[in-house]
Motif scaffolding. Structure first.
Motif, short mmCIF file in Angstrom:
data_model
loop_
_atom_site.label_atom_id
_atom_site.label_comp_id
_atom_site.label_asym_id
_atom_site.label_seq_id
_atom_site.Cartn_x
_atom_site.Cartn_y
_atom_site.Cartn_z
N GLY A 429 -26.16 -17.20 -47.93
CA GLY A 429 -26.88 -16.13 -47.26
C GLY A 429 -27.13 -16.46 -45.80
N PRO A 430 -27.42 -15.44 -44.96
CA PRO A 430 -27.51 -15.62 -43.51
C PRO A 430 -28.57 -16.63 -43.06
CG PRO A 430 -27.35 -13.30 -44.06
CD PRO A 430 -27.54 -14.03 -45.36
N ALA A 431 -29.77 -16.58 -43.64
CA ALA A 431 -30.84 -17.46 -43.17
C ALA A 431 -30.53 -18.93 -43.43
CB ALA A 431 -32.17 -17.07 -43.83
N VAL A 432 -30.05 -19.24 -44.63
CA VAL A 432 -29.74 -20.63 -44.97
C VAL A 432 -28.51 -21.11 -44.20
CG1 VAL A 432 -29.13 -22.20 -46.84
CG2 VAL A 432 -30.83 -20.41 -47.22
N LEU A 433 -27.55 -20.21 -44.02
CA LEU A 433 -26.36 -20.56 -43.24
C LEU A 433 -26.75 -20.97 -41.82
CD1 LEU A 433 -23.25 -20.67 -43.25
CD2 LEU A 433 -23.25 -18.30 -42.48
N GLU A 434 -27.70 -20.25 -41.23
CA GLU A 434 -28.14 -20.58 -39.88
C GLU A 434 -28.86 -21.92 -39.84
OE1 GLU A 434 -28.83 -20.90 -35.99
OE2 GLU A 434 -27.37 -19.61 -37.01
N MET A 435 -29.58 -22.27 -40.91
CA MET A 435 -30.22 -23.60 -40.97
C MET A 435 -29.16 -24.69 -40.91
SD MET A 435 -33.07 -22.88 -43.93
CE MET A 435 -33.64 -24.58 -44.00
N HIS A 436 -28.08 -24.51 -41.66
CA HIS A 436 -27.00 -25.49 -41.64
C HIS A 436 -26.37 -25.59 -40.25
CE1 HIS A 436 -27.30 -25.13 -46.02
NE2 HIS A 436 -26.58 -26.22 -46.11
N ARG A 437 -26.14 -24.46 -39.63
CA ARG A 437 -25.53 -24.47 -38.31
C ARG A 437 -26.44 -25.11 -37.28
NH1 ARG A 437 -22.64 -18.47 -38.66
NH2 ARG A 437 -20.68 -19.23 -39.54
N ALA A 438 -27.76 -24.96 -37.46
CA ALA A 438 -28.70 -25.60 -36.54
C ALA A 438 -28.59 -27.12 -36.64
CB ALA A 438 -30.12 -25.15 -36.84
N VAL A 439 -28.43 -27.63 -37.84
CA VAL A 439 -28.23 -29.08 -38.02
C VAL A 439 -26.94 -29.52 -37.33
CG1 VAL A 439 -27.79 -30.89 -39.71
CG2 VAL A 439 -29.54 -29.17 -40.17
N LYS A 440 -25.89 -28.74 -37.50
CA LYS A 440 -24.61 -29.06 -36.86
C LYS A 440 -24.76 -29.11 -35.34
CE LYS A 440 -20.00 -28.97 -36.14
NZ LYS A 440 -19.17 -30.18 -36.24
N ARG A 441 -25.45 -28.14 -34.76
CA ARG A 441 -25.63 -28.12 -33.31
C ARG A 441 -26.46 -29.32 -32.83
NH1 ARG A 441 -26.21 -22.46 -34.30
NH2 ARG A 441 -28.49 -22.66 -34.35
N ALA A 442 -27.41 -29.74 -33.63
CA ALA A 442 -28.26 -30.86 -33.23
C ALA A 442 -27.51 -32.18 -33.22
CB ALA A 442 -29.47 -30.95 -34.17
N LEU A 443 -26.64 -32.39 -34.21
CA LEU A 443 -25.95 -33.67 -34.34
C LEU A 443 -24.58 -33.70 -33.67
CD1 LEU A 443 -26.86 -34.62 -38.03
CD2 LEU A 443 -28.03 -35.20 -35.91
N ASP A 444 -24.02 -32.53 -33.42
CA ASP A 444 -22.71 -32.44 -32.76
C ASP A 444 -22.78 -31.32 -31.73
OD1 ASP A 444 -19.98 -32.58 -32.13
OD2 ASP A 444 -19.39 -31.32 -33.82
N PRO A 445 -23.59 -31.51 -30.68
CA PRO A 445 -23.86 -30.40 -29.74
C PRO A 445 -22.62 -29.84 -29.06
CG PRO A 445 -24.67 -32.51 -28.88
CD PRO A 445 -24.32 -32.74 -30.30
#
Length: 458
Positions: A429-445
């Motif tokens: 779902g959109p909200a959880v997907l965005e949580m995952h993408r936020a982690v990706k942006r933090a660790l691999d900006p």
């Protein structure tokens, strides 16, 4: 200056490979239906410092970087990205330490699963995760996908055995995550986050794994069934009876026939579906578990059920299970599923897979870790049959939809890679997907690590 030339200047001679044929051969895993980009170079790293050098160079140049081990993956997770670099870690293949007292081992990512098992077995120790590709797959690749295997119903998956990691992050830093102690809750579980991340959050350069005492050889119960539905009912009965085998595997008639055609083992003449259950408890507990399992098989309508007479006979049956996928590959391109459903939904899911095969007029073979509901429908088409491949892709989508409808997940152990991205989007779902993408942006900006995999573009 191109990235290949930059890397050639910064790394020892021979590390950077640009020969087009070699690069192409190392640009994909075993997911033959997944798209593959054209990499500009392969780097065969030998140390953490070399990995850091590669990450930093790609970061400076804005070049995608895809790490790979043995290439045994089945989801396209190690496939090259257009214009990127492939970082081959199979040359980092040393067992660095084994601590008998603490029951742990420290290994490089290129260590082959079965080689680690053999290394610690002489000390009476055991590394439990055992994917079917264990003779070839690497620990680093197992970490990337959180691989499971035949015995995960009792012993768990890769994440359950990873204590610590050395990782090169998307910013080019070398960090150590986790611990060596038997317990610890200091900070977030960043080790658990990295395991199963498919190389999208960092490049793993060292792994500390938990070991167990080597179990007894075990006793195997075998059941023959006329349908996968009956086999599913048998699994539900075993769960209701409280049985906990070390392995509970299904092999259907398509797999048995393919293995027989290849290895002439004679199994398909005796059964349409085989269930294999192995018990490795101490003392008489294994014998009692196998006896009760045979009773469950018979109660669920097996045409024949008994315990194996010899360990050689049991190993032959488990060998057929492991040979099923390569045997089917001899018949044509195989699109591999990896859905996992609740135990109570196994029989219904197997029945739906059969109906999907009929509806789309394709062959769907089944192998499965039935003890934990992890099913591997294998969609087989003939070479060059484009129409059948279109139908197979539609069937692939239907199987994912059915698994989600029954409360399941799109992947139990193979990872998302490229093939499961649409299904994962529906699952999260959109909200959880965005949580995952936020982690990706933090660790691999900069977004250079295995971009486009798992969640697709941000």
């Amino acid at each position: 200056m191109g990235i290949a030339e930059v890397l050639g200047r910064r790394l020892p001679a021979g590390r950077v490979v640009t020969d087009p044929d070699i690069v192409a051969g190392l640009s994909h895993d075993q997911a033959v239906w997944a798209p593959v980009g054209r990499a500009v170079a392969v780097v065969r790293a030998k140390s953490t410092d070399e990995v850091r050098t590669v990450v930093r160079a790609c970061l400076e140049q804005g070049v995608p970087l895809v790490a790979r081990g043995a290439g045994t993956g089945l989801s396209g997770g190690a496939n090259a990205v257009e214009g990127g670099v492939i970082l081959a870690l199979d040359g980092m293949d040393r067992v660095l330490e084994v601590d008998e007292l603490e029951r742990l081992a420290v290994v490089q990512p290129g260590v082959v699963n079965d080689d680690l098992r053999a290394h610690v077995a002489v000390l009476g120790l055991w590394y439990p995760p055992d994917p079917a590709s264990s003779p070839w797959s690497t620990i680093g690749g197992n970490v990337a996908t959180n691989a499971g295997g035949v015995c995960c119903v009792k012993y768990g998956v890769t994440r359950d055995y990873v204590l610590g990691l050395e990782v090169v992050t998307g910013t080019g830093e070398v960090v150590r995550l986790g611990r060596r102690t038997s317990k610890g809750v200091a900070g977030y579980d960043l080790v658990g986050l990295m395991v199963g991340a498919e190389g999208t959050l960092g490049v793993v350069t060292e792994i500390t794994v938990r070991l167990r005492r080597l179990p007894p050889v075990g006793v195997t119960a075998v059941g023959y069934f006329d349908s996968v539905g009956q086999a599913g009912d048998a699994v539900r009965a075993t769960a209701a009876a409280g049985l906990r085998p070390a392995a509970l595997e299904l092999v259907d008639r398509h797999c048995l026939r393919a293995v027989d055609a290849w290895k002439n083992m004679g199994l398909s003449a005796e059964a349409d579906v085989v269930l294999l259950a192995r018990f490795d408890d101490d003392g008489r507990a294994a014998e009692e578990g196998a006896r009760r399992m045979v009773d469950c098989f018979r109660g669920a309508g097996s045409t024949w059920a008994d315990r194996s007479e010899t360990e050689e006979e049991a190993e032959m049956l488990f060998a057929a299970r492991r040979l099923a996928f390569p045997a089917l590959e001899r018949l044509g391109p195989v699109l591999t599923e990896d859905v996992c459903v609740p135990i109570g939904a196994v029989a219904e899911m197997l029945a739906r897979i059969d109906r999907t095969a009929e509806r789309h007029r394709i062959t769907i073979a089944n192998i499965a870790h039935l003890g934990d509901g992890n099913l591997h429908p294998l969609l087989v088409t003939e070479h060059g049959d484009a129409a059948a491949q279109v139908r197979a892709r539609a069937a692939f989508d239907d199987i994912i939809a059915d698994a989600l409808e029954l409360g399941g997940t799109v992947t139990g152990e193979h990872g998302v890679g490229l093939l499961k991205r649409p299904g994962l989007t529906r699952e999260l779902g959109p909200a959880v997907l965005e949580m995952h993408r936020a982690v990706k942006r933090a660790l691999d900006p900069a977004g250079i690590l295995n971009p486009g995999k798992v969640f697709g573009p941000a």
